[in-house]
Design a protein around this motif. Structure first.
Motif, PDB file in Angstrom:
ATOM      1  N   TYR A  21      34.562  38.716  35.185  1.00 33.74           N
ATOM      2  CA  TYR A  21      33.646  37.569  35.120  1.00 33.74           C
ATOM      3  C   TYR A  21      34.154  36.531  34.123  1.00 33.74           C
ATOM      4  O   TYR A  21      34.167  35.329  34.405  1.00 33.74           O
ATOM      5  N   ILE A  22      34.585  37.000  32.965  1.00 30.30           N
ATOM      6  CA  ILE A  22      35.119  36.098  31.941  1.00 30.30           C
ATOM      7  C   ILE A  22      36.346  35.365  32.469  1.00 30.30           C
ATOM      8  O   ILE A  22      36.476  34.144  32.311  1.00 30.30           O
ATOM      9  N   ASP A  29      36.324  42.797  47.145  1.00 31.79           N
ATOM     10  CA  ASP A  29      35.397  41.678  47.365  1.00 31.79           C
ATOM     11  C   ASP A  29      34.102  42.152  46.695  1.00 31.79           C
ATOM     12  O   ASP A  29      33.268  42.814  47.313  1.00 31.79           O
ATOM     13  N   MET A  30      33.961  41.866  45.418  1.00 36.20           N
ATOM     14  CA  MET A  30      32.940  42.504  44.581  1.00 36.20           C
ATOM     15  C   MET A  30      31.519  42.309  45.102  1.00 36.20           C
ATOM     16  O   MET A  30      30.745  43.259  45.152  1.00 36.20           O
ATOM     17  N   PHE A  86      33.282  50.650  34.310  1.00 38.85           N
ATOM     18  CA  PHE A  86      33.224  49.603  35.324  1.00 38.85           C
ATOM     19  C   PHE A  86      32.449  48.377  34.843  1.00 38.85           C
ATOM     20  O   PHE A  86      32.735  47.257  35.274  1.00 38.85           O
ATOM     21  N   ARG A  87      31.521  48.551  33.921  1.00 45.43           N
ATOM     22  CA  ARG A  87      30.853  47.387  33.317  1.00 45.43           C
ATOM     23  C   ARG A  87      31.871  46.546  32.573  1.00 45.43           C
ATOM     24  O   ARG A  87      31.919  45.313  32.713  1.00 45.43           O
ATOM     25  N   GLU A  90      37.167  34.709  35.555  1.00 39.91           N
ATOM     26  CA  GLU A  90      36.788  33.726  36.578  1.00 39.91           C
ATOM     27  C   GLU A  90      36.057  32.530  35.981  1.00 39.91           C
ATOM     28  O   GLU A  90      36.244  31.397  36.421  1.00 39.91           O
ATOM     29  N   GLN A  91      35.219  32.757  34.970  1.00 35.49           N
ATOM     30  CA  GLN A  91      34.527  31.644  34.308  1.00 35.49           C
ATOM     31  C   GLN A  91      35.545  30.706  33.663  1.00 35.49           C
ATOM     32  O   GLN A  91      35.455  29.483  33.809  1.00 35.49           O
ATOM     33  N   LEU A  92      36.522  31.268  32.975  1.00 35.88           N
ATOM     34  CA  LEU A  92      37.561  30.440  32.354  1.00 35.88           C
ATOM     35  C   LEU A  92      38.360  29.684  33.411  1.00 35.88           C
ATOM     36  O   LEU A  92      38.699  28.509  33.224  1.00 35.88           O
ATOM     37  N   ARG A  93      38.636  30.340  34.525  1.00 38.72           N
ATOM     38  CA  ARG A  93      39.383  29.682  35.603  1.00 38.72           C
ATOM     39  C   ARG A  93      38.590  28.491  36.162  1.00 38.72           C
ATOM     40  O   ARG A  93      39.146  27.425  36.412  1.00 38.72           O
ATOM     41  N   ILE A  94      37.298  28.660  36.352  1.00 38.66           N
ATOM     42  CA  ILE A  94      36.466  27.563  36.863  1.00 38.66           C
ATOM     43  C   ILE A  94      36.464  26.400  35.875  1.00 38.66           C
ATOM     44  O   ILE A  94      36.626  25.240  36.266  1.00 38.66           O
TER      45      ILE A  94
END
Length: 192
Positions: A134-135, A82-83, A126-127, A137-141
């Motif tokens: 992030y990429i 859970d980031m 980790f970056r 999740e952005q595409l998923r949204i």
């Protein structure tokens, strides 16, 4: 050796010498989890980031209406936590459960901070992991906003065929943001 896959994962982005590998692996805790076991419960302090050695984990949110909304699946060679809560020392918003018997490697937040100090290259590693997440999740949204349920399901099958075979339709539906009944109709139409 439980660290072979993990070290291969790390080597995709940074190079480590033997002493750095030994230090890194000394910080990890290996854990066997059984199917349906929760490794993180909503409200618990989120102290670990988890690497999946074998098996599948699922992170989900308990909605107010009692339904579960699957945020992500993590398969072999993936990281999961859970980031927001892990980074900010907050109680978990998500639950993380084993979809099947799994072997994971856990790294505590305090040990991650030590790792950054002793082996600064891990900040780069980790970056990159977080950028990729992030990429994704952005595409998923964007897909959830612009594609039909059938299109999203087809993309899911294309990207994660091994996951689709090992998780329930209810879990896939909650990941896609649709009801299991609607997913059944989508699947039936696909077979025609």
């Amino acid at each position: 050796m439980p660290y072979e896959l993990l070290l291969q994962n790390v080597s995709k982005h940074i190079s480590l010498d033997e002493a750095e590998k030994d230090y890194f692996t000394s910080l990890l805790k290996e854990r066997q989890v059984t199917k349906k076991e929760l490794i993180l419960k909503e409200g618990q302090l989120c102290r670990h980031i988890n690497f999946v050695n074998t098996g599948i984990l699922r992170a989900y949110y308990n909605c107010k209406d009692g339904k579960e909304s699957t945020i992500m699946f993590a398969v072999e060679d993936w990281w999961i936590t859970d980031m927001y809560c892990f980074i900010n020392h907050k109680p978990a918003m998500l639950q993380i459960e084993a979809v099947e018997n799994s072997n994971i490697l856990q790294l505590q937040k305090s040990d991650l901070d030590k790792l950054y100090m002793k082996v600064p290259r891990f900040e780069r590693f980790f970056r990159i992991i977080m950028q990729n997440a992030y990429i994704r999740e952005q595409l998923r949204i964007i897909q959830n906003l612009s594609l039909t349920a059938e299109e999203r399901y087809n993309i899911f099958l294309e990207k994660y065929p091994h996951v689709a075979k090992q998780v329930t339709l209810k879990q896939i539906a909650s990941y896609l943001g649709i009801t299991p009944e609607f997913l059944s109709m989508v699947r039936a139409n696909k077979k025609k």
